[in-house]
Design a protein around this motif. Structure first.
Motif, mmCIF file in Angstrom:
data_model
loop_
_atom_site.group_PDB
_atom_site.id
_atom_site.type_symbol
_atom_site.label_atom_id
_atom_site.label_comp_id
_atom_site.label_asym_id
_atom_site.label_seq_id
_atom_site.Cartn_x
_atom_site.Cartn_y
_atom_site.Cartn_z
ATOM 1 N N ASP A 10 0.807 -1.219 0.000
ATOM 2 C CA ASP A 10 0.000 0.000 0.000
ATOM 3 C C ASP A 10 0.844 1.276 0.000
ATOM 4 N N LEU A 11 1.761 1.384 -0.953
ATOM 5 C CA LEU A 11 2.594 2.579 -1.076
ATOM 6 C C LEU A 11 1.816 3.635 -1.855
ATOM 7 N N TRP A 12 1.702 4.843 -1.302
ATOM 8 C CA TRP A 12 0.966 5.896 -1.995
ATOM 9 C C TRP A 12 1.459 7.285 -1.597
ATOM 10 N N VAL A 13 1.203 8.215 -2.486
ATOM 11 C CA VAL A 13 1.422 9.650 -2.260
ATOM 12 C C VAL A 13 0.178 10.367 -2.760
ATOM 13 N N ARG A 14 -0.028 11.583 -2.290
ATOM 14 C CA ARG A 14 -1.119 12.408 -2.827
ATOM 15 C C ARG A 14 -0.615 13.159 -4.050
ATOM 16 N N ALA A 15 -1.503 13.381 -4.993
ATOM 17 C CA ALA A 15 -1.184 14.259 -6.125
ATOM 18 C C ALA A 15 -0.857 15.634 -5.566
ATOM 19 N N THR A 16 0.016 16.348 -6.258
ATOM 20 C CA THR A 16 0.397 17.683 -5.802
ATOM 21 C C THR A 16 -0.058 18.738 -6.797
ATOM 22 N N ALA A 17 -0.214 19.946 -6.289
ATOM 23 C CA ALA A 17 -0.598 21.071 -7.139
ATOM 24 C C ALA A 17 0.650 21.599 -7.852
ATOM 25 N N PRO A 18 0.485 22.193 -9.032
ATOM 26 C CA PRO A 18 1.645 22.784 -9.706
ATOM 27 C C PRO A 18 2.329 23.790 -8.778
ATOM 28 N N GLY A 19 3.654 23.711 -8.696
ATOM 29 C CA GLY A 19 4.405 24.620 -7.835
ATOM 30 C C GLY A 19 4.583 24.134 -6.407
ATOM 31 N N GLN A 20 3.855 23.077 -6.032
ATOM 32 C CA GLN A 20 4.009 22.535 -4.675
ATOM 33 C C GLN A 20 5.397 21.909 -4.568
ATOM 34 N N ALA A 21 6.160 22.312 -3.552
ATOM 35 C CA ALA A 21 7.565 21.912 -3.455
ATOM 36 C C ALA A 21 7.782 20.515 -2.897
ATOM 37 N N ASN A 22 6.878 20.046 -2.028
ATOM 38 C CA ASN A 22 7.103 18.784 -1.324
ATOM 39 C C ASN A 22 5.894 17.865 -1.427
ATOM 40 N N GLY A 23 6.136 16.583 -1.183
ATOM 41 C CA GLY A 23 5.060 15.594 -1.144
ATOM 42 C C GLY A 23 5.388 14.550 -0.095
#
Length: 162
Positions: free
Chosen positions: A34-47
């Motif tokens: 269950d490896l996952w990340v959230r989608a990021t907004a353009p310009g978002q520096a970190n996740g």
């Protein structure tokens, strides 16, 4: 004859269910799911990345590091609450994984920080990375990119400062 067909169908169903429960990735006695990340907004520096780690070994292990070409730097973090404010803290010694036990990297607790993203995480894509365990060794994995508002296990009302 019908009993044989039923038994075969039941056995095939059990095999399918067992493979669905098996770890997404395995290195030594360690399974990672269950490896996952959230989608990021353009310009978002970190996740932030999350996963479940199951150690089937009789000795403890440790997730020492995560590396990925998706960011300039990748670190292991946890969240600590001080004076009612939750703050993220870097874990230079990694995340302990108990013997014959598991650890969950989830919002509000242990997590992987992808710092200075090279491009936004796009929903539906995958983010390749390599996990390095102290005893089990290294394993190449892929984090699935979930929708930007995905809230699996998030503790509501937390004030976090990074």
């Amino acid at each position: 004859m019908k009993f044989r067909q039923w038994a075969l169908a039941a056995a095939l169903g059990l095999c399918a269910a067992t493979s669905a429960w098996a770890g997404d990735y395995k290195v030594g006695q360690v399974e990672v799911d269950d490896l996952w990340v959230r989608a990021t907004a353009p310009g978002q520096a970190n996740g932030a990345g999350y996963m479940e780690i199951d150690n089937g070994a009789k000795t403890a292990d440790r997730l020492l590091s995560v590396s990925s070409n998706a960011a300039e730097r990748v670190e292991l973090h946890t969240v600590q609450t001080e004076n009612g404010v939750a703050r993220m803290r870097h874990l230079p010694d990694g995340v302990p994984v108990p013997a014959d036990g598991d650890v969950k990297l989830a919002p509000g607790g242990y997590h992987v920080m992808f710092l200075k993203l090279k491009q936004p995480f796009a929903e539906g894509a995958e983010v390749p990375a390599t996990l390095k365990f102290e005893k089990a060794g290294e394993v190449a994995v892929k984090f699935k990119v979930k929708p930007i508002g995905h809230n699996a296990g998030m503790q509501h009302g937390m004030n976090m400062k990074h």
